[in-house]
Motif scaffolding. Structure first.
Motif, mmCIF file in Angstrom:
data_model
loop_
_atom_site.group_PDB
_atom_site.id
_atom_site.type_symbol
_atom_site.label_atom_id
_atom_site.label_comp_id
_atom_site.label_asym_id
_atom_site.label_seq_id
_atom_site.Cartn_x
_atom_site.Cartn_y
_atom_site.Cartn_z
ATOM 1 N N UNK A 184 77.996 39.774 40.258
ATOM 2 C CA UNK A 184 78.885 40.908 40.520
ATOM 3 C C UNK A 184 79.905 40.468 41.546
ATOM 4 N N UNK A 185 81.142 40.383 41.153
ATOM 5 C CA UNK A 185 82.188 39.929 42.063
ATOM 6 C C UNK A 185 83.536 40.351 41.524
ATOM 7 N N UNK A 186 84.556 40.354 42.380
ATOM 8 C CA UNK A 186 85.908 40.646 41.895
ATOM 9 C C UNK A 186 86.331 39.616 40.861
ATOM 10 N N UNK A 187 87.153 40.020 39.937
ATOM 11 C CA UNK A 187 87.524 39.153 38.831
ATOM 12 C C UNK A 187 88.205 37.887 39.332
ATOM 13 N N UNK A 188 88.937 37.974 40.442
ATOM 14 C CA UNK A 188 89.655 36.807 40.940
ATOM 15 C C UNK A 188 88.737 35.789 41.603
ATOM 16 N N UNK A 189 87.509 36.193 41.958
ATOM 17 C CA UNK A 189 86.565 35.281 42.609
ATOM 18 C C UNK A 189 85.333 35.004 41.753
ATOM 19 N N UNK A 190 85.312 35.495 40.535
ATOM 20 C CA UNK A 190 84.106 35.370 39.706
ATOM 21 C C UNK A 190 83.773 33.914 39.401
ATOM 22 N N UNK A 191 84.786 33.065 39.278
ATOM 23 C CA UNK A 191 84.527 31.658 38.962
ATOM 24 C C UNK A 191 83.720 30.969 40.058
ATOM 25 N N UNK A 192 83.862 31.419 41.307
ATOM 26 C CA UNK A 192 83.110 30.816 42.399
ATOM 27 C C UNK A 192 81.617 31.074 42.238
ATOM 28 N N UNK A 193 81.253 32.298 41.848
ATOM 29 C CA UNK A 193 79.842 32.596 41.615
ATOM 30 C C UNK A 193 79.290 31.743 40.483
ATOM 31 N N UNK A 194 80.061 31.600 39.409
ATOM 32 C CA UNK A 194 79.598 30.794 38.276
ATOM 33 C C UNK A 194 79.386 29.351 38.695
ATOM 34 N N UNK A 195 80.343 28.780 39.384
ATOM 35 C CA UNK A 195 80.252 27.371 39.785
ATOM 36 C C UNK A 195 79.145 27.153 40.818
ATOM 37 N N UNK A 196 78.991 28.085 41.758
ATOM 38 C CA UNK A 196 77.947 27.927 42.773
ATOM 39 C C UNK A 196 76.556 27.983 42.161
ATOM 40 N N UNK A 197 76.324 28.935 41.270
ATOM 41 C CA UNK A 197 75.021 29.038 40.631
ATOM 42 C C UNK A 197 74.757 27.824 39.744
ATOM 43 N N UNK A 198 75.777 27.363 39.040
ATOM 44 C CA UNK A 198 75.621 26.170 38.200
ATOM 45 C C UNK A 198 75.233 24.960 39.040
ATOM 46 N N UNK A 199 75.828 24.850 40.211
ATOM 47 C CA UNK A 199 75.501 23.730 41.092
ATOM 48 C C UNK A 199 74.089 23.856 41.641
ATOM 49 N N UNK A 200 73.694 25.058 42.044
ATOM 50 C CA UNK A 200 72.355 25.259 42.585
ATOM 51 C C UNK A 200 71.273 25.033 41.540
ATOM 52 N N UNK A 201 71.553 25.400 40.309
ATOM 53 C CA UNK A 201 70.557 25.286 39.243
ATOM 54 C C UNK A 201 70.636 23.963 38.488
ATOM 55 N N UNK A 202 71.484 23.062 38.916
ATOM 56 C CA UNK A 202 71.604 21.733 38.313
ATOM 57 C C UNK A 202 71.938 21.826 36.819
ATOM 58 N N UNK A 203 72.935 22.606 36.526
ATOM 59 C CA UNK A 203 73.307 22.856 35.138
ATOM 60 C C UNK A 203 74.066 21.657 34.580
ATOM 61 N N UNK A 204 73.784 21.322 33.310
ATOM 62 C CA UNK A 204 74.509 20.259 32.626
ATOM 63 C C UNK A 204 75.726 20.792 31.895
ATOM 64 N N UNK A 205 75.658 22.021 31.396
ATOM 65 C CA UNK A 205 76.806 22.594 30.691
ATOM 66 C C UNK A 205 76.845 24.101 30.886
ATOM 67 N N UNK A 206 78.020 24.594 31.211
ATOM 68 C CA UNK A 206 78.278 26.036 31.275
ATOM 69 C C UNK A 206 78.942 26.442 29.965
ATOM 70 N N UNK A 207 78.434 27.461 29.322
ATOM 71 C CA UNK A 207 79.048 27.982 28.107
ATOM 72 C C UNK A 207 79.641 29.347 28.415
#
Length: 880
Positions: free
Chosen positions: A576-599
């Motif tokens: 849950x975040x403002x639309x202009x900052x939503x990419x930061x949440x996606x990238x931070x969680x991907x980094x914390x969870x050691x994601x190989x690919x974001x779809x």
């Protein structure tokens, strides 16, 4: 009684012990004149509607037209201020408080003509009545969203912090009350004044705090969790104290009357919990999931809000308490609570509630604060309020071994004021407990303490988001047996089938596990309910779905069912975040969870007629930012129907055809590696089509010229390519190595060929490799797309394009972020139903991208490297 039906006027004569004379009427209303031996009081009652300017009426002298103008003025001023304060990340309540003050006698109200025209005194009862109706329903929503079960589960740390955040400011408020009463508020009783000052100092605005935490993306941190839990406890205690203050502030001086009021209030609460709550539970049970709520039930609930407010008003407690308590009786499980919130929240929060701030601002006259004494008292109140909250919270947090910086942040967060503070102050002013000067001082205190919260928290607290070191940031890797982690993002239910089928295809038949993270992207808009955001906050600092309400969420149900059936680990989350900052949440969680690919889902959906329609352009911007900042590979799924409409992949049937269109480069290699993994699945047939240039075009190069930075904004439909310097021969060798695995059908973990059932002889049925000569990529790709042989195409984004792709740089792009090939396949002019997955391989060398435009085609050898950031022109030649 005299009735003039023509003018719609009613004159009344009433005889009392002290006779009154009623006289003077006109077309605009009734003037009631009360005469006695000491004074003469005139009250002008306004008619509701006018007959129009053509009949000589001034609409501003009638109640309804005037109210409409007042609402429009209030909304214009508050929304304009909210827009101006948005860069400072201030909550909307700040703009509404400031707007109310500016509209009142502090600024614009100093003009008598303005006040007489826009906010005349005769309109005050109508304005305040409508505003209080809005406040009544807002407090109903607050009670509806308050979760006592969550408060019961609050740990001792949050309870202790809440107790300290209430006790110390309350005592400090009592101390300030003695100073104020001795100087500028001498005519008020000690008891009620002390209680009101203590309550006003100790309040924490729970909804405003939730919004600030969400704006700063601290809602899911440990500090945010403690602050929200403590604020919820503080909120409940504040309402109890306010009820006590109102009971003690009645006009009757007998303390026994206050006791009666408190006992009746307690009896009302017991009645609501024992009698009304079971009735509302029965109504909620008669409102099943996925069915519209009976209109009668909604009507009963709305009448219940009004009736409860009337009951507490009769008792002698403000009507908002009745609405608040009635909200507590509504069950939070089931659709009833959600439907009520949807029906009420927008209308109340957007239209009626700003009127309450305007009404409050009309009572606030900052000019009453004059002289050194008054300004000194203002500073004293602000310092005392801040010191009490901040220090009380800080020391208790330190005692609980909270780090110093986090403890100070908690103090500033708990110092947030807002609407609840204004409610307390307005009730105090209406009860004559607070005079104009004290009221203005306390309003400015609430405004100042809330305004400083966001900048101070941003300055002193920046949660560490250390990049987690991990090596598997893409599909192409040395150890294919390692666990594959994919994070699929969704902002609606339409892409659920396509995402599930794509995930199932990626699973293959490997013994290694596939771990799937589902992230529901929710835009933080002004209408988001504070408590709903709290429900989606997890104690470990990561978003999650509230397990008690999982039945209401189709996304969670669908993916959890898929995980159980396919033995895939599924972890649902929400951002849950403002639309202009939503990419930061996606990238931070991907980094914390050691994601190989974001779809990511494409921001356009295909209509029945085949046209792609943009549903939310804001999510298109989110996709572009994720492509730029992602810590791993990224795929954008364009669901055009065939992948999403079919049922879940059947292991026994090979009837899902996937095509990888290969032109060369890192992104295309990533698409080939993902396709190779998909080919392991018995339900997938993979075709890899490699495009090569005819021999006569070998020495032909394409010159691309980067656009100046200042011209990129004027050319939004131009493709962007990487500016990194790369060795063309080395890239060509890597392409050959990737395709060699496909040519040899090496799709097993050990390098052996595997068929549908793991049998070597069936391997050729799973992967088909083709090479096509092409001098025009557009025609070749469209020919394949129109063949309708495939359910999904996988293409690279083409940031380091081959000559065939570079030749498409002069096309007018519809969605440049998809690259030339992906944009072509998703064009609204291409009649196809196959879905498209556009893939970008993680590579820090390609972070910098600029827009290029095609300048010319040259024949002959070229020695310049592709995408050189130092050259003005980049040449693309197959031989290089």
């Amino acid at each position: 009684m005299v009735v003039n039906s023509g003018a719609g006027i009613i004159l009344l004569k009433v005889a009392r012990s002290n006779p009154l004379g009623w006289e003077e009427t006109n077309m605009e209303g009734v003037v009631i004149r009360a005469a006695n031996t000491t004074a003469q009081n005139c009250v002008k009652l306004m008619k509701t509607t006018s007959n129009g300017v053509w009949q000589g009426d001034n609409p501003m002298n009638f109640a309804l037209p005037l109210l409409i103008v007042q609402i429009c003025v209030v909304l214009f001023v508050t929304r304009t201020l909210a827009f101006l304060l948005k860069p400072f990340r201030q909550p909307r309540v700040i703009a509404e408080i400031i707007g109310g003050v500016l509209l009142g006698p502090s600024l614009l109200g100093r003009s008598e003509s303005y006040m007489d025209t826009i906010f005349p005194k005769r309109s005050t009862p109508v304005l305040e009545t409508v505003a209080n109706i809005g406040l009544l329903f807002f407090l109903f929503l607050v009670g509806l969203e308050l979760d006592f079960q969550a408060i019961k589960r609050t740990g001792s740390k949050a309870l202790t912090i809440a107790a300290a955040g209430i006790t110390l400011p309350f005592l400090a408020g009592i101390g300030v009350a003695y100073v104020l009463r001795a100087s500028i508020s001498k005519d008020v009783g000690y008891g009620q004044f002390l209680v009101f000052m203590g309550v006003s100092m100790s309040i924490t605005a729970f909804p405003v705090l939730a919004r600030i935490l969400a704006e700063l993306r601290l809602l899911t941190t440990e500090v945010g969790q403690i602050a929200m839990a403590a604020a919820a406890v503080n909120d409940v205690v504040a309402w109890i104290l306010l009820a006590l203050a109102v009971a003690l502030s009645g006009a009757n001086k007998s303390p026994l009357i206050s006791v009666y009021v408190l006992l009746c209030g307690l009896a009302f609460v017991v009645f609501m919990m024992v009698v009304v709550k079971p009735v509302m539970s029965w109504i909620a049970q008669r409102s099943p999931e996925n069915e519209p709520v009976n209109e009668t039930f909604v009507c009963i609930t709305l009448v219940g809000v009004l009736a409860s407010g009337f009951a507490t008003d009769v008792i002698g407690i403000h009507s908002i308490f009745g609405a608040f308590v009635f909200g507590l009786t509504i069950p939070r499980d089931g659709p009833l609570a959600g439907i009520l919130t949807e029906k009420i929240e927008d209308f109340v929060s957007s239209l009626l509630l700003p009127l309450y701030f305007a009404s409050s601002g009309l009572k606030t006259n900052v000019t009453t604060i004059h002289g050194s004494t008054s300004w000194g008292l203002l500073v004293l109140v602000i310092v005392t309020a801040c010191a009490g909250k901040i220090l009380g919270t800080f020391f208790v947090a330190i005692a609980h071994k909270v780090p110093c910086r986090e403890a100070m942040t908690l103090g500033f967060l708990m110092n947030t004021k807002g609407l609840v503070e204004l409610i307390v102050l307005n009730i105090g002013k209406d009860l004559k407990v607070l005079n104009d000067q004290v009221f203005a001082i306390l309003v400015l205190m609430a405004l100042f303490t809330t305004f400083i919260t966001t900048p101070l928290v941003m300055a002193i607290y920046k949660p560490a988001r250390k990049a987690t070191p991990y090596k598997h940031r893409k599909i192409q890797r040395e150890g294919p047996e390692d666990e594959l982690r994919i994070m699929a993002c969704l902002h609606g239910t339409r892409t659920i089938p396509a995402m599930i089928n794509l995930t199932e295809a990626c699973r293959g038949i490997r013994k290694s596990a596939l771990r799937l993270y589902i992230m529901h992207l929710v835009e933080l808009s002004e209408r988001s309910s504070a408590i709903m955001m709290v429900h989606k906050a997890r104690r470990n600092g990561l978003p999650f779905w509230n397990r008690n309400r999982h039945q209401q969420d189709q996304i969670v149900v669908a993916f959890e069912a898929y995980g159980q059936l396919s033995k895939v680990t599924v972890k649902p989350m929400v951002g849950i975040s403002p639309i202009q900052d939503m990419h930061e949440d996606i990238c931070n969680i991907a980094d914390q969870k050691r994601i190989a690919m974001i779809i990511l889902p494409f921001h356009k959906y295909q209509r029945v007629d085949g046209v792609l329609e943009s549903v939310s352009p804001g999510f298109g911007t989110v996709n572009q930012k994720v492509l730029k900042h992602a810590p791993c590979s990224v795929g954008i799924l364009v669901d055009r129907g065939r992948l999403g409409c079919q049922s879940q992949l059947a292991p026994a049937d090979v009837d899902h055809h996937v095509a990888v269109l290969f032109f060369g480069g890192p992104d295309d290699r990533e698409a080939v590696m993902l396709g190779r993994r998909m080919a392991e699945h018995p339900g997938i047939k993979l075709t890899v089509v490699r495009f090569v240039r005819p021999t006569e075009f070998e020495h032909t190069s394409i010159d691309l010229t980067p656009l100046p930075t200042n011209e990129e904004e004027t050319h939004p439909r131009v493709y962007k390519f990487s500016t990194a310097e790369m060795n063309r021969e080395q890239e060509k060798g890597l392409d050959e190595e990737a395709l060699k695995l496909i040519k040899n059908n090496n799709v097993s973990n050990s390098g052996e060929s595997l068929g549908r059932n793991g049998v070597d002889e069936n391997a050729s049925k799973l992967i088909v490799y083709e090479e096509r000569e092409s001098s025009n990529a557009v025609e070749s790709v469209l020919e394949i797309a129109k063949s309708k042989r495939y359910d999904m195409f996988m293409v690279g984004r083409g940031r380091f394009p081959s000559p065939l792709v570079a030749d498409m740089a002069d096309r007018s792009a519809e969605c440049p972020e998809l690259g030339p090939i992906g944009d072509l396949l998703t064009s609204s002019t291409v009649p196809m139903s196959a879905s498209v997955l556009v893939i970008q391989q993680h590579d820090v060398l390609h972070k910098n991208e600029v827009a290029f435009t095609r300048t010319r085609t040259r024949t002959g050898e070229s020695t310049s490297d592709v995408g050189s950031s130092h050259s003005r022109t980049a040449s693309f030649n197959e031989k290089l």
